[in-house]
Design a protein around this motif. Sequence first.
Motif, PDB file in Angstrom:
ATOM      1  N   MET A 394       0.824  -1.214   0.000  1.00 31.35           N
ATOM      2  CA  MET A 394       0.000   0.000   0.000  1.00 31.35           C
ATOM      3  C   MET A 394       0.863   1.271   0.000  1.00 31.35           C
ATOM      4  O   MET A 394       0.577   2.233  -0.715  1.00 31.35           O
ATOM      5  N   PHE A 395       1.936   1.270   0.797  1.00 30.69           N
ATOM      6  CA  PHE A 395       2.804   2.461   0.832  1.00 30.69           C
ATOM      7  C   PHE A 395       3.441   2.716  -0.537  1.00 30.69           C
ATOM      8  O   PHE A 395       3.563   3.857  -0.974  1.00 30.69           O
ATOM      9  N   CYS A 396       3.846   1.620  -1.205  1.00 30.51           N
ATOM     10  CA  CYS A 396       4.443   1.788  -2.532  1.00 30.51           C
ATOM     11  C   CYS A 396       3.400   2.343  -3.509  1.00 30.51           C
ATOM     12  O   CYS A 396       3.709   3.223  -4.319  1.00 30.51           O
ATOM     13  N   LEU A 397       2.164   1.851  -3.417  1.00 31.01           N
ATOM     14  CA  LEU A 397       1.115   2.365  -4.313  1.00 31.01           C
ATOM     15  C   LEU A 397       0.874   3.856  -4.071  1.00 31.01           C
ATOM     16  O   LEU A 397       0.738   4.638  -5.003  1.00 31.01           O
ATOM     17  N   TYR A 398       0.852   4.241  -2.789  1.00 27.09           N
ATOM     18  CA  TYR A 398       0.612   5.652  -2.496  1.00 27.09           C
ATOM     19  C   TYR A 398       1.773   6.523  -2.983  1.00 27.09           C
ATOM     20  O   TYR A 398       1.551   7.600  -3.522  1.00 27.09           O
ATOM     21  N   ALA A 399       3.019   6.032  -2.808  1.00 27.00           N
ATOM     22  CA  ALA A 399       4.159   6.822  -3.274  1.00 27.00           C
ATOM     23  C   ALA A 399       4.229   6.838  -4.794  1.00 27.00           C
ATOM     24  O   ALA A 399       4.582   7.844  -5.405  1.00 27.00           O
ATOM     25  N   GLY A 400       3.873   5.716  -5.424  1.00 32.21           N
ATOM     26  CA  GLY A 400       4.060   5.594  -6.861  1.00 32.21           C
ATOM     27  C   GLY A 400       2.894   6.098  -7.701  1.00 32.21           C
ATOM     28  O   GLY A 400       3.096   6.682  -8.761  1.00 32.21           O
ATOM     29  N   TRP A 403       0.327   9.790  -5.048  1.00 36.31           N
ATOM     30  CA  TRP A 403       0.962  11.092  -4.806  1.00 36.31           C
ATOM     31  C   TRP A 403       1.390  11.709  -6.131  1.00 36.31           C
ATOM     32  O   TRP A 403       1.932  11.026  -6.993  1.00 36.31           O
ATOM     33  N   ARG A 404       1.165  13.028  -6.268  1.00 33.71           N
ATOM     34  CA  ARG A 404       1.557  13.694  -7.506  1.00 33.71           C
ATOM     35  C   ARG A 404       3.071  13.738  -7.624  1.00 33.71           C
ATOM     36  O   ARG A 404       3.777  14.121  -6.700  1.00 33.71           O
ATOM     37  N   ARG A 405       3.570  13.384  -8.826  1.00 36.64           N
ATOM     38  CA  ARG A 405       5.005  13.279  -9.058  1.00 36.64           C
ATOM     39  C   ARG A 405       5.739  14.599  -8.788  1.00 36.64           C
ATOM     40  O   ARG A 405       6.836  14.607  -8.239  1.00 36.64           O
ATOM     41  N   ASP A 406       5.115  15.722  -9.157  1.00 35.37           N
ATOM     42  CA  ASP A 406       5.812  17.005  -8.969  1.00 35.37           C
ATOM     43  C   ASP A 406       5.965  17.342  -7.481  1.00 35.37           C
ATOM     44  O   ASP A 406       6.967  17.914  -7.063  1.00 35.37           O
ATOM     45  N   GLN A 407       4.963  16.937  -6.676  1.00 35.59           N
ATOM     46  CA  GLN A 407       5.064  17.208  -5.225  1.00 35.59           C
ATOM     47  C   GLN A 407       6.146  16.350  -4.593  1.00 35.59           C
ATOM     48  O   GLN A 407       6.876  16.776  -3.704  1.00 35.59           O
ATOM     49  N   GLU A 411       9.521  17.579  -2.636  1.00 33.43           N
ATOM     50  CA  GLU A 411       9.902  17.117  -1.300  1.00 33.43           C
ATOM     51  C   GLU A 411      11.373  16.709  -1.285  1.00 33.43           C
ATOM     52  O   GLU A 411      12.122  17.059  -0.369  1.00 33.43           O
ATOM     53  N   LEU A 412      11.798  15.987  -2.316  1.00 34.87           N
ATOM     54  CA  LEU A 412      13.189  15.520  -2.377  1.00 34.87           C
ATOM     55  C   LEU A 412      14.154  16.679  -2.606  1.00 34.87           C
ATOM     56  O   LEU A 412      15.296  16.659  -2.146  1.00 34.87           O
ATOM     57  N   ARG A 413      13.673  17.708  -3.328  1.00 33.65           N
ATOM     58  CA  ARG A 413      14.538  18.851  -3.625  1.00 33.65           C
ATOM     59  C   ARG A 413      14.927  19.636  -2.378  1.00 33.65           C
ATOM     60  O   ARG A 413      15.956  20.301  -2.351  1.00 33.65           O
ATOM     61  N   LYS A 414      14.085  19.522  -1.324  1.00 34.74           N
ATOM     62  CA  LYS A 414      14.376  20.280  -0.096  1.00 34.74           C
ATOM     63  C   LYS A 414      15.770  19.955   0.434  1.00 34.74           C
ATOM     64  O   LYS A 414      16.470  20.821   0.932  1.00 34.74           O
ATOM     65  N   ILE A 427      15.702   6.250 -11.387  1.00 31.22           N
ATOM     66  CA  ILE A 427      15.263   4.863 -11.230  1.00 31.22           C
ATOM     67  C   ILE A 427      14.090   4.704 -10.259  1.00 31.22           C
ATOM     68  O   ILE A 427      13.110   4.027 -10.540  1.00 31.22           O
ATOM     69  N   TRP A 428      14.199   5.375  -9.131  1.00 29.94           N
ATOM     70  CA  TRP A 428      13.282   5.067  -8.023  1.00 29.94           C
ATOM     71  C   TRP A 428      11.782   5.229  -8.318  1.00 29.94           C
ATOM     72  O   TRP A 428      10.992   4.328  -7.997  1.00 29.94           O
ATOM     73  N   PRO A 429      11.348   6.352  -8.923  1.00 31.45           N
ATOM     74  CA  PRO A 429       9.899   6.521  -9.073  1.00 31.45           C
ATOM     75  C   PRO A 429       9.234   5.388  -9.852  1.00 31.45           C
ATOM     76  O   PRO A 429       8.173   4.888  -9.449  1.00 31.45           O
ATOM     77  N   GLY A 430       9.843   4.940 -10.920  1.00 35.38           N
ATOM     78  CA  GLY A 430       9.272   3.846 -11.702  1.00 35.38           C
ATOM     79  C   GLY A 430       9.307   2.541 -10.921  1.00 35.38           C
ATOM     80  O   GLY A 430       8.374   1.737 -10.957  1.00 35.38           O
ATOM     81  N   TYR A 431      10.397   2.387 -10.197  1.00 34.13           N
ATOM     82  CA  TYR A 431      10.609   1.198  -9.393  1.00 34.13           C
ATOM     83  C   TYR A 431       9.529   1.008  -8.348  1.00 34.13           C
ATOM     84  O   TYR A 431       8.945  -0.049  -8.194  1.00 34.13           O
TER      85      TYR A 431
END
Length: 450
Positions: A394-400, A403-407, A411-414, A427-431
Amino acid sequence: MASPRGEFSSRFGFIMAAAGSAVGLGNIWGFPTQAASNGGAAFLLVYLVLAFTLAYPALMAELIIGRHAHANAASALRLISPNSGLRRIGTTTGVIGFIVASFILSFYAIVAGWMLAHCAAAVAELFRFDGLATWLTEFSLARNLGFMLVFMALTVGIISEGVQQGIERWSSRLMPMLLASLILLVVYVFTLDGAVDGLRVYLLPDFERALTPDLIVKALGAAFFSLSLGVGTMLIYGSYISDRENLPVVGGLVTLVDIFIAVLAGFLVLPAMYVALHNGVEIFTATGELISEDTLIFNVLPRLFDTMGLAGVLVGFVFFFLMSIAALTSSISMLEVPVAYTIEEHGVDRKRAVVVIGILIALASTVILLNFELLFGLVIAATTRYSQPLLGFMFCLYAGWVWRRDQLLQELRKGNAMVEHSLFWKIWPGYVRVVCPAIILLIFAQSLLG
Ligand code: PHE
């Protein structure tokens, strides 16, 4: 400046806390014995590959969502959902996660209590209280209940102090102690006769045994349990990380520490088993398999320590002390999940939430102890084998997907303005979107069918 809901004060503090959660009974006792009976170095290799390619991405999903929301899993998943249906599913996932975390703690506290009891037994033996030492090492309701309660009291005490004063302070104290006692024991065991045979079993790969589908599934399950995934523990720890922190790097460090300690524990447990064999203790079952897991820790090793005289008493003490620390830094991360939820969703004060939830979990442990044969294995299987992978999914589904990709990128850019150009972002987002959920589903299907 620390936020009012608590924040780790430094990168070191976070890594100690998250590695403390990850490094537990799973690493020091589960991993080495599984490696021993499943192809030695080949199992190690499979485990390493899976930990980096699947458990690490899933860990990142929890850390990023948690840090973004600065909240518990239920409200974090709600926050990143675009519509009310997904918000409801997100809340439910978070709530199930905290219930599962509580049940994991209810059996973990029992096992950890045994570790404490064995630790106390070594002290009793040193002072020649032989009757007491025997009572402490024998299975009885009174001993099990008493030490489960002692362990729960320690966990409650630390969590009631909060993020910095409780979790961070104690993890930063206990984790170096854990590492030091582990290294000390490894070095000592290496000097004993028979150790080299264990080393050989651990380091010679037997690919035929390690590359079976069943084993890969087991190794993946072990990697997920070992990194504390699925129940919201890592999400809540992620929510206490400062916005300046570069998440892929700290997540990577935590994964490395977790794996390093598991591998190091292999250098202790495997040689110790063969030292025991050398000293005349039986380490194989009637069918020729290596004795593993609970039998190993609570029968074989104490008998080994017995053959070593006074040195054995000291080594036994250090060993069970090490196990108790590993268990404690994990149990606090389990208790923090329902506690954070109750504080944030229901506005309850931390101390009260900790005490009430601690009592409820101790009651659950008591019920398990009173119906041990029936419930102990059942609770372990239901929580770790079924619930953890499914919640991780479920967590992977919510992250992948949710959740909107730009948001997510924002978050990672911070913590790293250049993250867009990193290998991680390529790699990670598709993964996390496709590969992780697919594999987790596979484990789940397999464990249901198997
Ligand atoms: N990772 C811990 C261990 O290896 C177990 C754990 C599971 C901790 C789930 C927190 C949450 O023992």
